[in-house]
Design an enzyme around this catalytic site. Structure first.
Site, PDB file in Angstrom:
ATOM      1  N   GLY A   1       1.638 -10.889   5.356  1.00  0.00           N
ATOM      2  CA  GLY A   1       1.971 -11.864   4.501  1.00  0.00           C
ATOM      3  C   GLY A   1       1.880 -13.309   5.383  1.00  0.00           C
TER       4      GLY A   1
ATOM      5  N   GLU B   1       7.450 -14.637  15.844  1.00  0.00           N
ATOM      6  CA  GLU B   1       7.362 -13.161  15.601  1.00  0.00           C
ATOM      7  C   GLU B   1       8.172 -12.294  16.596  1.00  0.00           C
ATOM      8  OE1 GLU B   1       5.954 -10.813  13.372  1.00  0.00           O
ATOM      9  OE2 GLU B   1       7.045  -9.464  15.050  1.00  0.00           O
TER      10      GLU B   1
ATOM     11  N   CYS C   1       1.315  -3.145   8.938  1.00  0.00           N
ATOM     12  CA  CYS C   1       0.215  -2.938   8.406  1.00  0.00           C
ATOM     13  C   CYS C   1      -0.930  -2.357   9.834  1.00  0.00           C
ATOM     14  CB  CYS C   1      -0.585  -3.648   7.470  1.00  0.00           C
ATOM     15  SG  CYS C   1      -2.303  -3.281   7.047  1.00  0.00           S
TER      16      CYS C   1
ATOM     17  N   CYS D   1      -0.622   0.934   7.774  1.00  0.00           N
ATOM     18  CA  CYS D   1      -2.102   1.299   7.044  1.00  0.00           C
ATOM     19  C   CYS D   1      -3.168   1.729   8.277  1.00  0.00           C
ATOM     20  CB  CYS D   1      -2.733   0.172   6.121  1.00  0.00           C
ATOM     21  SG  CYS D   1      -1.340  -1.231   5.649  1.00  0.00           S
TER      22      CYS D   1
ATOM     23  N   LYS E   1      -2.291   4.817  10.237  1.00  0.00           N
ATOM     24  CA  LYS E   1      -2.432   5.926   9.348  1.00  0.00           C
ATOM     25  C   LYS E   1      -3.874   6.321   9.165  1.00  0.00           C
ATOM     26  CE  LYS E   1      -2.555   5.240   5.137  1.00  0.00           C
ATOM     27  NZ  LYS E   1      -1.492   4.675   4.129  1.00  0.00           N
TER      28      LYS E   1
ATOM     29  N   TYR F   1      -5.656 -11.216  15.039  1.00  0.00           N
ATOM     30  CA  TYR F   1      -4.947 -12.094  14.600  1.00  0.00           C
ATOM     31  C   TYR F   1      -4.578 -13.175  15.228  1.00  0.00           C
ATOM     32  CZ  TYR F   1      -4.012  -8.720  10.273  1.00  0.00           C
ATOM     33  OH  TYR F   1      -4.036  -8.226   9.117  1.00  0.00           O
TER      34      TYR F   1
ATOM     35  N   TYR G   1       4.675   8.364  -0.944  1.00  0.00           N
ATOM     36  CA  TYR G   1       3.185   8.236  -0.469  1.00  0.00           C
ATOM     37  C   TYR G   1       3.069   8.489   0.923  1.00  0.00           C
ATOM     38  CZ  TYR G   1       2.700   3.374   1.201  1.00  0.00           C
ATOM     39  OH  TYR G   1       2.868   2.228   1.764  1.00  0.00           O
ATOM     40  N   ILE G   2       4.207   7.860   1.795  1.00  0.00           N
ATOM     41  CA  ILE G   2       3.999   8.096   3.192  1.00  0.00           C
ATOM     42  C   ILE G   2       4.406   9.617   3.615  1.00  0.00           C
ATOM     43  CG2 ILE G   2       5.223   7.231   5.248  1.00  0.00           C
ATOM     44  CD1 ILE G   2       5.351   4.491   3.855  1.00  0.00           C
TER      45      ILE G   2
ATOM     46  N   GLU H   1       1.235  11.630   2.990  1.00  0.00           N
ATOM     47  CA  GLU H   1       0.155  11.252   3.954  1.00  0.00           C
ATOM     48  C   GLU H   1       0.385  11.944   5.201  1.00  0.00           C
ATOM     49  OE1 GLU H   1      -1.297   7.063   1.906  1.00  0.00           O
ATOM     50  OE2 GLU H   1      -0.073   7.046   3.600  1.00  0.00           O
TER      51      GLU H   1
ATOM     52  N   ARG I   1      14.175  15.996  -2.302  1.00  0.00           N
ATOM     53  CA  ARG I   1      15.122  16.237  -3.622  1.00  0.00           C
ATOM     54  C   ARG I   1      14.740  16.522  -5.054  1.00  0.00           C
ATOM     55  NH1 ARG I   1      19.614  11.730  -2.770  1.00  0.00           N
ATOM     56  NH2 ARG I   1      17.554  10.540  -2.416  1.00  0.00           N
TER      57      ARG I   1
ATOM     58  N   GLY J   1      12.057   6.144   2.441  1.00  0.00           N
ATOM     59  CA  GLY J   1      11.936   4.852   1.634  1.00  0.00           C
ATOM     60  C   GLY J   1      12.194   3.877   2.888  1.00  0.00           C
TER      61      GLY J   1
ATOM     62  N   HIS K   1     -26.348   9.233  -9.973  1.00  0.00           N
ATOM     63  CA  HIS K   1     -26.509  10.683  -9.975  1.00  0.00           C
ATOM     64  C   HIS K   1     -27.045  10.993  -8.640  1.00  0.00           C
ATOM     65  CE1 HIS K   1     -26.693  14.736 -11.340  1.00  0.00           C
ATOM     66  NE2 HIS K   1     -28.034  14.711 -10.888  1.00  0.00           N
TER      67      HIS K   1
ATOM     68  N   GLU L   1     -20.021   9.181 -11.292  1.00  0.00           N
ATOM     69  CA  GLU L   1     -20.680   9.301 -12.399  1.00  0.00           C
ATOM     70  C   GLU L   1     -19.633   9.792 -13.654  1.00  0.00           C
ATOM     71  OE1 GLU L   1     -24.110  11.949 -12.676  1.00  0.00           O
ATOM     72  OE2 GLU L   1     -23.619  12.770 -11.184  1.00  0.00           O
TER      73      GLU L   1
HETATM   74  C1  LIG Z   1       3.301   4.223   7.453  1.00  0.00           C
HETATM   75  C2  LIG Z   1       3.013   3.195   6.457  1.00  0.00           C
HETATM   76  C3  LIG Z   1       1.862   3.318   5.836  1.00  0.00           C
HETATM   77  C4  LIG Z   1       1.355   2.164   5.078  1.00  0.00           C
HETATM   78  N1  LIG Z   1       0.071   2.350   4.313  1.00  0.00           N
HETATM   79  C5  LIG Z   1      -0.236   1.435   3.843  1.00  0.00           C
HETATM   80  C6  LIG Z   1      -1.731   1.439   3.061  1.00  0.00           C
HETATM   81  O1  LIG Z   1      -2.447   2.517   3.022  1.00  0.00           O
HETATM   82  N2  LIG Z   1      -2.197   0.497   2.010  1.00  0.00           N
HETATM   83  C7  LIG Z   1      -1.094  -0.769   1.904  1.00  0.00           C
HETATM   84  O2  LIG Z   1      -1.564  -1.893   1.229  1.00  0.00           O
HETATM   85  N3  LIG Z   1       0.090  -0.699   2.469  1.00  0.00           N
HETATM   86  C8  LIG Z   1       0.548   0.380   3.289  1.00  0.00           C
HETATM   87  N4  LIG Z   1       1.771   0.162   3.947  1.00  0.00           N
HETATM   88  C9  LIG Z   1       2.460  -1.087   3.236  1.00  0.00           C
HETATM   89  C10 LIG Z   1       2.208  -2.297   4.220  1.00  0.00           C
HETATM   90  O3  LIG Z   1       2.006  -2.066   5.747  1.00  0.00           O
HETATM   91  C11 LIG Z   1       3.168  -3.433   4.048  1.00  0.00           C
HETATM   92  O4  LIG Z   1       3.434  -3.398   2.638  1.00  0.00           O
HETATM   93  C12 LIG Z   1       2.614  -4.765   4.589  1.00  0.00           C
HETATM   94  O5  LIG Z   1       2.715  -4.552   5.774  1.00  0.00           O
HETATM   95  C13 LIG Z   1       3.904  -5.851   4.424  1.00  0.00           C
HETATM   96  O6  LIG Z   1       3.492  -7.022   4.688  1.00  0.00           O
HETATM   97  P1  LIG Z   1       4.540  -8.000   5.222  1.00  0.00           P
HETATM   98  O7  LIG Z   1       3.827  -9.363   5.488  1.00  0.00           O
HETATM   99  O8  LIG Z   1       5.455  -8.076   4.006  1.00  0.00           O
HETATM  100  O9  LIG Z   1       5.575  -7.415   6.309  1.00  0.00           O
HETATM  101  P2  LIG Z   1       4.823  -6.784   7.594  1.00  0.00           P
HETATM  102  O10 LIG Z   1       3.555  -6.602   7.658  1.00  0.00           O
HETATM  103  O11 LIG Z   1       6.035  -5.822   7.986  1.00  0.00           O
HETATM  104  O12 LIG Z   1       5.358  -8.081   8.656  1.00  0.00           O
HETATM  105  C14 LIG Z   1       6.583  -8.351   8.878  1.00  0.00           C
HETATM  106  C15 LIG Z   1       6.786  -9.173  10.387  1.00  0.00           C
HETATM  107  O13 LIG Z   1       8.066  -9.986  10.495  1.00  0.00           O
HETATM  108  C16 LIG Z   1       8.334  -9.605  11.739  1.00  0.00           C
HETATM  109  N5  LIG Z   1       9.922  -9.764  11.859  1.00  0.00           N
HETATM  110  C17 LIG Z   1      10.783  -9.270  11.149  1.00  0.00           C
HETATM  111  N6  LIG Z   1      11.888  -9.977  11.223  1.00  0.00           N
HETATM  112  C18 LIG Z   1      11.634 -11.228  12.023  1.00  0.00           C
HETATM  113  C19 LIG Z   1      12.647 -12.277  12.482  1.00  0.00           C
HETATM  114  N7  LIG Z   1      13.810 -12.431  12.273  1.00  0.00           N
HETATM  115  N8  LIG Z   1      11.999 -12.855  13.403  1.00  0.00           N
HETATM  116  C20 LIG Z   1      10.712 -12.984  13.686  1.00  0.00           C
HETATM  117  N9  LIG Z   1       9.978 -11.879  13.107  1.00  0.00           N
HETATM  118  C21 LIG Z   1      10.529 -11.046  12.588  1.00  0.00           C
HETATM  119  C22 LIG Z   1       8.210  -7.913  12.097  1.00  0.00           C
HETATM  120  O14 LIG Z   1       8.267  -7.829  13.480  1.00  0.00           O
HETATM  121  C23 LIG Z   1       6.979  -7.969  11.361  1.00  0.00           C
HETATM  122  O15 LIG Z   1       5.882  -7.949  12.404  1.00  0.00           O
HETATM  123  C24 LIG Z   1       2.171   0.996   4.648  1.00  0.00           C
HETATM  124  C25 LIG Z   1       3.334   1.010   5.374  1.00  0.00           C
HETATM  125  C26 LIG Z   1       3.806   2.049   6.182  1.00  0.00           C
HETATM  126  C27 LIG Z   1       5.208   1.797   6.876  1.00  0.00           C
END
Ligand SMILES: Cc1cc2nc3c(=O)[nH]c(=O)nc-3n(C[C@H](O)[C@H](O)[C@H](O)COP(=O)(O)OP(=O)(O)OC[C@H]3O[C@@H](n4cnc5c(N)ncnc54)[C@H](O)[C@@H]3O)c2cc1C
Length: 461
Positions: free
Chosen positions: A15, A34, A42, A47, A50, A98, A178-179, A182, A199, A263, A437, A442
């Site tokens: 995000g 960061e 991700c 993601c 994984k 990135y 789901y995690i 998987e 549980r 979770g 087909h 289908e």
């Molecule tokens: C094992 C696993 C598998 C997943 N598989 C999928 C999938 O298949 N498809 C899917 O859509 N989603 C998947 N997800 C979920 C997905 O990864 C998250 O929904 C997504 O990354 C959320 O993005 P975000 O920007 O909110 O946070 P993040 O991508 O987590 O980014 C947050 C960033 O903020 C940084 N940060 C935190 N606090 C601070 C601070 N105070 N100062 C500076 N930096 C900071 C962190 O280091 C991190 O880099 C998966 C998650 C996991 C754990």
């Protein structure tokens, strides 16, 4: 009042990076902080790694299936360090991409932890402070541990599992989301003996009950030992390095690793939000309005930290929309009702919209179309795999309100069903669409008669 920057983004994950790039593109002076690797959950520990490991795991099925098609595959072996190294190379490449994209957009990157010290003020770990017209919290979430388990320090989470120095021959997965599913599915295929303990009475709470049962069966067929209705009580390290886990039903299991997948929680602890006057939910999530703005008008939040729909594309879309709204032409409201999600077990489970039970609760009349068949590939491979597809239809409008696919490549299929649902497709639209087909997909356009019908919450056929 003059600010040091227009936009200060905390967290360079899905995000945050998108919001920063779009804001900088609109001419906003933007900084992203960061504290870890660029790309966030991700790219680094979610993601992407994984899915790479899921691909690795499916060679086991391919080798087994090949004989039915005339191939003689010699002895196979799997080398965990090679997979870890290949994964590392790819996520390093992605993280660099990135970083390059951020730089190209004009946003500045500071690789430090940032905290909030006021409604429009941010402090870096080094002590340097910035004033900002707008602050975005995109700090994501962190895995949670089950409380009350003795010896919890011996367990790992999804953060550590990708880089284990030694492949776990015996793995205990705790959790049923789901995690957990998987990792259980992929490690079993890579050669671990996986036990999954949860549980609940079944895996994947929140998904369609029918599909949950079928995922459970597919996992059991793959060799995962599932234990429902129990929890770990104690984890002990034995003299030979193995872990003995005592469960709530007093059974003891010896394994090499215990993976807690129970979770995730928004990563707001110590962020300083209270100093700015923003409140958090009981789960630690930042409360935002429909514009992704918190109770403090200069502080916004997107993605997992809001703990609503915790998926990468949602964080990205929210970050984009917020930047467009604050610094660009404005943004259309985000559609949350047709977000597809996929459980990357084998076969995959793709889902969008309402489950059968949710639809029955919401609509006076519901038609369900379901098919369950042996996929074509299984006819020669001899695999016991099933493909199951279900369309849930609002009886009054005939609009498709839910789709659930348990199939090879369901993730690819469900994306397109989500498009159809976003534009309001009816069952008649599916019927009018010519089939492709021979495919599994289908079946989505050739299911003629409802397999179940409901009126006022009661099944009538
Ligand atoms: C094992 C696993 C598998 C997943 N598989 C999928 C999938 O298949 N498809 C899917 O859509 N989603 C998947 N997800 C979920 C997905 O990864 C998250 O929904 C997504 O990354 C959320 O993005 P975000 O920007 O909110 O946070 P993040 O991508 O987590 O980014 C947050 C960033 O903020 C940084 N940060 C935190 N606090 C601070 C601070 N105070 N100062 C500076 N930096 C900071 C962190 O280091 C991190 O880099 C998966 C998650 C996991 C754990």
């Amino acid at each position: 009042m003059a600010f040091d920057v227009d936009f200060f983004v905390i967290g360079a994950g899905s995000g945050g990076v998108r919001a920063a790039r779009i804001a900088a593109g609109h001419g906003a002076k933007t900084i992203v902080a960061e504290e870890s690797r660029i790309g966030g959950t991700c790219v680094i520990r979610g993601c992407v790694p994984k899915k790479l490991y899921v691909y690795a795991s499916r060679f086991a099925d391919d080798f087994a299936d090949a004989a039915g098609f005339g191939w003689r595959v010699g002895e196979t072996s799997f080398d965990w360090p090679s997979l870890v190294a290949a994964k590392e190379k790819e996520i390093t490449r992605l993280s660099a991409a990135y970083r390059a994209n951020l730089a190209a957009s004009g946003a500045a990157l500071i690789e430090e932890r940032a905290t909030i010290v006021g409604p429009q003020r941010v402090r870096l770990a080094s002590g340097k402070e910035f004033s900002a017209r707008h602050i975005l919290i995109s700090v994501g979430s962190r895995p949670t541990h089950l409380p009350g388990v003795e010896g919890l320090e011996h367990a790992i989470t999804s953060n550590e599992v990708f880089d284990l120095p030694v492949f776990p021959r015996r793995l205990l997965v705790i959790g049923g989301g789901y995690i957990a599913v998987e990792f259980a599915s992929l490690f079993q295929r890579l050669g671990s003996h996986v036990t999954q303990v949860l549980r609940a009475p079944n895996v994947l709470r929140g998904f369609d009950d029918d599909m949950r049962a079928s995922v459970r069966d597919a996992m059991a067929r793959a060799g995962v030992t599932l234990r429902f209705g129990c929890l770990p009580m104690r984890i002990e390290r034995l003299a030979d390095g193995a872990l003995r886990v005592t469960l709530s039903d007093f059974a003891a299991i010896e394994v090499d690793q215990v993976l807690m997948a129970t979770g995730r929680r928004p990563y707001t602890k110590g962020l300083g939000l209270e100093t700015a006057g923003a409140t958090l939910s009981a789960h630690g999530a930042i409360k935002v309005d429909e514009n992704l703005t918190s109770e403090v008008p200069s502080i916004h939040a997107v993605g997992d930290v809001t703990h609503r729909v915790n998926l990468t594309p949602v964080a990205v879309r929210e970050g984009h929309a917020l930047a467009d709204r604050l610094f660009g032409p404005g943004a259309k409201p985000i559609r949350y009702d047709t977000i597809a999600s996929v459980v990357f077990g084998t076969p995959e489970l793709g889902a969008v919209g309402l489950t059968e039970a949710e639809a029955v609760e919401r609509f006076p009349s519901v038609d369900v179309y379901r098919t369950d068949f042996r996929p074509m590939k299984a006819t020669l491979s001899g695999s016991a795999e099933r493909t199951i597809m279900k369309l849930v239809v609002d009886g009054a409008t005939q609009r498709i309100v839910g789709a659930h696919l348990l199939a090879c490549d369901a993730g690819e299929m469900i994306q397109l069903v989500a498009v159809a649902m976003t534009i309001g497709a009816t069952k008649a639209d599916f019927d009018a669409t010519m089939a492709v087909h021979p495919t599994a997909a289908e079946e989505l356009v050739t299911m003629r008669r409802p397999t179940a019908r409901y009126e006022d919450g009661k099944r009538i056929s």
